[in-house]
Design a protein around this motif. Structure first.
Motif, PDB file in Angstrom:
ATOM      1  N   VAL A 318       0.832  -1.205   0.000  1.00 19.12           N
ATOM      2  CA  VAL A 318       0.000   0.000   0.000  1.00 19.12           C
ATOM      3  C   VAL A 318       0.867   1.256   0.000  1.00 19.12           C
ATOM      4  CG1 VAL A 318      -1.824   1.250   1.194  1.00 19.12           C
ATOM      5  CG2 VAL A 318      -1.857  -1.254   1.150  1.00 19.12           C
ATOM      6  N   LEU A 319       1.968   1.259   0.737  1.00 17.28           N
ATOM      7  CA  LEU A 319       2.856   2.417   0.758  1.00 17.28           C
ATOM      8  C   LEU A 319       3.432   2.710  -0.621  1.00 17.28           C
ATOM      9  CD1 LEU A 319       4.875   2.187   4.101  1.00 17.28           C
ATOM     10  CD2 LEU A 319       3.345   4.034   3.387  1.00 17.28           C
ATOM     11  N   PHE A 320       3.696   1.680  -1.405  1.00 14.98           N
ATOM     12  CA  PHE A 320       4.204   1.887  -2.760  1.00 14.98           C
ATOM     13  C   PHE A 320       3.206   2.692  -3.587  1.00 14.98           C
ATOM     14  CE2 PHE A 320       4.628   0.808  -7.221  1.00 14.98           C
ATOM     15  CZ  PHE A 320       5.993   0.937  -7.439  1.00 14.98           C
ATOM     16  N   VAL A 321       1.936   2.301  -3.528  1.00 14.58           N
ATOM     17  CA  VAL A 321       0.907   2.997  -4.300  1.00 14.58           C
ATOM     18  C   VAL A 321       0.725   4.423  -3.781  1.00 14.58           C
ATOM     19  CG1 VAL A 321      -1.491   2.938  -5.056  1.00 14.58           C
ATOM     20  CG2 VAL A 321      -0.223   0.802  -4.787  1.00 14.58           C
ATOM     21  N   ILE A 322       0.748   4.591  -2.464  1.00  8.50           N
ATOM     22  CA  ILE A 322       0.638   5.928  -1.888  1.00  8.50           C
ATOM     23  C   ILE A 322       1.766   6.819  -2.403  1.00  8.50           C
ATOM     24  CG2 ILE A 322       0.841   7.245   0.266  1.00  8.50           C
ATOM     25  CD1 ILE A 322      -0.645   4.982   1.670  1.00  8.50           C
ATOM     26  N   GLY A 323       2.963   6.256  -2.542  1.00 11.43           N
ATOM     27  CA  GLY A 323       4.090   7.021  -3.045  1.00 11.43           C
ATOM     28  C   GLY A 323       3.855   7.549  -4.449  1.00 11.43           C
ATOM     29  N   VAL A 324       3.230   6.749  -5.309  1.00  8.18           N
ATOM     30  CA  VAL A 324       2.922   7.198  -6.672  1.00  8.18           C
ATOM     31  C   VAL A 324       1.996   8.414  -6.631  1.00  8.18           C
ATOM     32  CG1 VAL A 324       1.811   6.571  -8.856  1.00  8.18           C
ATOM     33  CG2 VAL A 324       3.239   4.893  -7.655  1.00  8.18           C
ATOM     34  N   PHE A 325       0.913   8.315  -5.857  1.00  7.21           N
ATOM     35  CA  PHE A 325      -0.057   9.410  -5.791  1.00  7.21           C
ATOM     36  C   PHE A 325       0.516  10.644  -5.099  1.00  7.21           C
ATOM     37  CE2 PHE A 325      -3.154   5.958  -6.535  1.00  7.21           C
ATOM     38  CZ  PHE A 325      -3.856   6.539  -7.589  1.00  7.21           C
ATOM     39  N   TYR A 326       1.412  10.428  -4.155  1.00  2.66           N
ATOM     40  CA  TYR A 326       2.043  11.552  -3.461  1.00  2.66           C
ATOM     41  C   TYR A 326       2.750  12.482  -4.450  1.00  2.66           C
ATOM     42  CZ  TYR A 326       6.307  13.597  -1.421  1.00  2.66           C
ATOM     43  OH  TYR A 326       7.353  14.417  -1.121  1.00  2.66           O
ATOM     44  N   VAL A 327       3.485  11.918  -5.396  1.00  3.76           N
ATOM     45  CA  VAL A 327       4.217  12.748  -6.364  1.00  3.76           C
ATOM     46  C   VAL A 327       3.262  13.374  -7.378  1.00  3.76           C
ATOM     47  CG1 VAL A 327       5.894  12.680  -8.231  1.00  3.76           C
ATOM     48  CG2 VAL A 327       6.406  11.581  -6.075  1.00  3.76           C
ATOM     49  N   LEU A 328       2.260  12.621  -7.819  1.00  6.28           N
ATOM     50  CA  LEU A 328       1.293  13.206  -8.748  1.00  6.28           C
ATOM     51  C   LEU A 328       0.647  14.438  -8.142  1.00  6.28           C
ATOM     52  CD1 LEU A 328      -0.487  10.028 -10.179  1.00  6.28           C
ATOM     53  CD2 LEU A 328       1.393  11.329 -11.174  1.00  6.28           C
ATOM     54  N   TRP A 329       0.384  14.394  -6.845  1.00  5.44           N
ATOM     55  CA  TRP A 329      -0.202  15.536  -6.145  1.00  5.44           C
ATOM     56  C   TRP A 329       0.824  16.656  -5.914  1.00  5.44           C
ATOM     57  CZ3 TRP A 329       1.286  15.671  -0.691  1.00  5.44           C
ATOM     58  CH2 TRP A 329       0.826  16.804  -0.029  1.00  5.44           C
ATOM     59  N   GLY A 330       1.925  16.359  -5.245  1.00  2.57           N
ATOM     60  CA  GLY A 330       2.848  17.387  -4.793  1.00  2.57           C
ATOM     61  C   GLY A 330       3.643  18.039  -5.903  1.00  2.57           C
ATOM     62  N   SER A 331       4.250  17.243  -6.774  1.00  3.53           N
ATOM     63  CA  SER A 331       5.103  17.819  -7.821  1.00  3.53           C
ATOM     64  C   SER A 331       4.286  18.550  -8.876  1.00  3.53           C
ATOM     65  CB  SER A 331       5.947  16.720  -8.472  1.00  3.53           C
ATOM     66  OG  SER A 331       6.854  16.183  -7.536  1.00  3.53           O
ATOM     67  N   SER A 332       3.101  18.051  -9.172  1.00  2.00           N
ATOM     68  CA  SER A 332       2.235  18.772 -10.109  1.00  2.00           C
ATOM     69  C   SER A 332       1.876  20.144  -9.552  1.00  2.00           C
ATOM     70  CB  SER A 332       0.956  17.972 -10.380  1.00  2.00           C
ATOM     71  OG  SER A 332       1.244  16.755 -11.040  1.00  2.00           O
ATOM     72  N   ALA A 333       1.632  20.215  -8.249  1.00  2.00           N
ATOM     73  CA  ALA A 333       1.270  21.497  -7.628  1.00  2.00           C
ATOM     74  C   ALA A 333       2.399  22.510  -7.745  1.00  2.00           C
ATOM     75  CB  ALA A 333       0.898  21.278  -6.167  1.00  2.00           C
ATOM     76  N   LEU A 334       3.651  22.073  -7.554  1.00  2.00           N
ATOM     77  CA  LEU A 334       4.786  22.989  -7.672  1.00  2.00           C
ATOM     78  C   LEU A 334       4.866  23.573  -9.076  1.00  2.00           C
ATOM     79  CD1 LEU A 334       7.392  24.357  -6.781  1.00  2.00           C
ATOM     80  CD2 LEU A 334       8.593  22.192  -7.221  1.00  2.00           C
ATOM     81  N   ALA A 335       4.754  22.732 -10.097  1.00  2.00           N
ATOM     82  CA  ALA A 335       4.828  23.226 -11.473  1.00  2.00           C
ATOM     83  C   ALA A 335       3.655  24.140 -11.796  1.00  2.00           C
ATOM     84  CB  ALA A 335       4.867  22.048 -12.445  1.00  2.00           C
ATOM     85  N   VAL A 336       2.462  23.804 -11.318  1.00  2.00           N
ATOM     86  CA  VAL A 336       1.286  24.650 -11.557  1.00  2.00           C
ATOM     87  C   VAL A 336       1.514  26.048 -10.991  1.00  2.00           C
ATOM     88  CG1 VAL A 336      -1.106  25.036 -10.836  1.00  2.00           C
ATOM     89  CG2 VAL A 336      -0.430  22.809 -11.747  1.00  2.00           C
ATOM     90  N   LEU A 337       1.992  26.136  -9.760  1.00  2.00           N
ATOM     91  CA  LEU A 337       2.186  27.441  -9.128  1.00  2.00           C
ATOM     92  C   LEU A 337       3.295  28.249  -9.809  1.00  2.00           C
ATOM     93  CD1 LEU A 337       1.831  26.465  -5.356  1.00  2.00           C
ATOM     94  CD2 LEU A 337       0.188  27.721  -6.768  1.00  2.00           C
TER      95      LEU A 337
END
Length: 413
Positions: A318-337
């Motif tokens: 489960v932690l592996f899958v959470i890690g995938v979604f963590y980057v989709l959320w966090g890194s996308s937000a940095l580029a958007v801003l």
């Protein structure tokens, strides 16, 4: 086809200075995670208290809450490379002091807290300067790709650093892990010195007083609905649902009843998932607000799935899958801003992201420690997942009322 995908995934590495940045940080980030593993484990060993671990997270991240936006205003006024070198020199000094104290057997919890506070102050200035430096190196066209590749560095370090750190702490003690981090900073500083990046042209940000610059950051944050949704999604999810630095050692000790080696393993598995997410983003090479919301939703939903798990295999999966979604959320937000910001706000857009991502951590770390004390890691993950899903749902409802259109300053969809 594979060649085209590979070329798109690593497009920003065609910039010489970005290759130096990438290589230097590849080493430094691993050292940083080694130090974090050693510090959290040492506090837990010295005190046996989940709240004490949360308190260390508090002192390390409190300066970001207090000074993070100031760091962005400063970054818009000074030479970015010199600013990063100065900050990382301070961080290297902290690592040396921790190593000396630990190796001589004189380290105490208050010293970890005091040096953690100094570390936090340096990071409050360093992080927005580093992110803005990346934009200066690669430009607008390659920014989304560079952000994703930089995220892959952090996530690979999250995978490799804890594994190495856990083994080093178990075999040789935390002092050696601290010393390793000190050495890693010399590599990063050397890479910065080797860059040929020209000084940035003068912008409006250079003439703006620092405190006025902070006020301008908030006007940017709340002046466009899509920027506001992105910022609040980062701030609220980070504060209440991303406290893994506090929770993972407690999962290893209290839920799985294991030691530092297993702590390193589960942290590394999370990092492996995050690396996969970063490579997906690097291939897409486009900043999308939809990825911020989808990543946040997956991040929350899989924490609900993680909450009742008590076997090592299930936790890792489960932690592996959470890690995938963590980057989709966090890194996308940095580029958007960053892409939404005009040139004179570039450093402050990066600091807005850092403030959102880490500014709530002082409260969040204590919140997570209190939840574990009250109901174990199961309660902490149930609450975190529920809050993350509620924040994403709220953001989606707000956006549904806004006409679909790109933001003024960048190709955000």
């Amino acid at each position: 086809m594979l060649a085209r995908l590979g070329g798109r995934t690593f497009a920003s590495l065609r910039h010489r200075d970005y290759r130096l940045y990438f290589a230097g940080n590849a080493v430094s980030f691993v050292g940083t995670w080694m130090q974090q593993i050693a510090a959290y484990w040492l506090v837990l060993d010295l005190t046996g208290s989940p709240l004490a671990v949360g308190a260390l997270a508090l002192v390390q991240t409190l300066p970001v809450t207090a000074f993070g936006l100031v760091g962005g205003a400063v970054a818009d006024r000074v030479d970015l490379r010199r600013m990063v070198i100065a900050c990382e020199s301070v961080l290297a000094t902290v690592a040396v002091l921790l190593a000396v104290l630990a190796l001589t057997g004189t380290i105490a919890v208050w010293q970890l807290y005091a040096l953690g506070l100094v570390q936090g102050c340096a990071l409050a200035l360093d992080a927005p300067a580093r992110h803005t430096l990346v934009f200066r190196i690669v430009g607008r066209d390659d920014l989304a790709n560079a952000v994703a590749l930089s995220s892959s560095l952090g996530t690979t370090a999250r995978m490799v650093g804890p594994a190495i750190g856990g083994l080093v702490v178990a075999a040789a003690g935390p002092g050696v892990a601290f010393a390793g981090n000190a050495v890693s900073y010399t590599v990063a500083i050397g890479a910065l010195l080797a860059m040929r990046i020209a000084p940035a042209p003068t912008t409006r940000g250079a003439a703006t007083p620092v405190l006025a610059g902070v006020a301008e950051t908030f006007r940017f944050a709340f002046g466009q609905t899509r920027v506001t949704v992105t910022f609040l999604c980062v701030l609220l999810v980070s504060m209440f649902a991303f406290n893994f630095d506090v929770l993972l050692p407690l999962v290893a000790r209290l839920t799985l009843h294991e030691g530092a080696e297993v702590f390193g393993l589960i942290a590394s598995v999370f990092g492996a998932g995050a690396l996969c997410g970063a490579l997906i983003l690097a291939t897409v090479s486009r900043a999308r607000l939809a990825l911020v919301l989808a990543g946040g939703a997956g991040f929350g939903a899989f924490q609900l799935l993680l909450a009742p798990q008590s076997s090592l295999a299930a936790v890792c999966l489960v932690l592996f899958v959470i890690g995938v979604f963590y980057v989709l959320w966090g890194s996308s937000a940095l580029a958007v801003l960053q892409l939404a910001a005009p040139d004179h706000l570039r450093g402050r857009a990066a600091s807005l992201y850092i403030f959102g991502f880490q500014g709530g951590a002082p409260l969040g770390g204590l919140w997570a420690g209190w939840l574990v004390s009250a109901g174990g890691t199961e309660l902490a993950f149930y609450v975190a997942g529920t809050i993350a899903l509620a924040v994403v749902a709220g953001g989606a409802l707000v956006l549904a009322r806004v006409p679909t259109r790109p933001m003024r300053a960048g190709p955000i969809t």
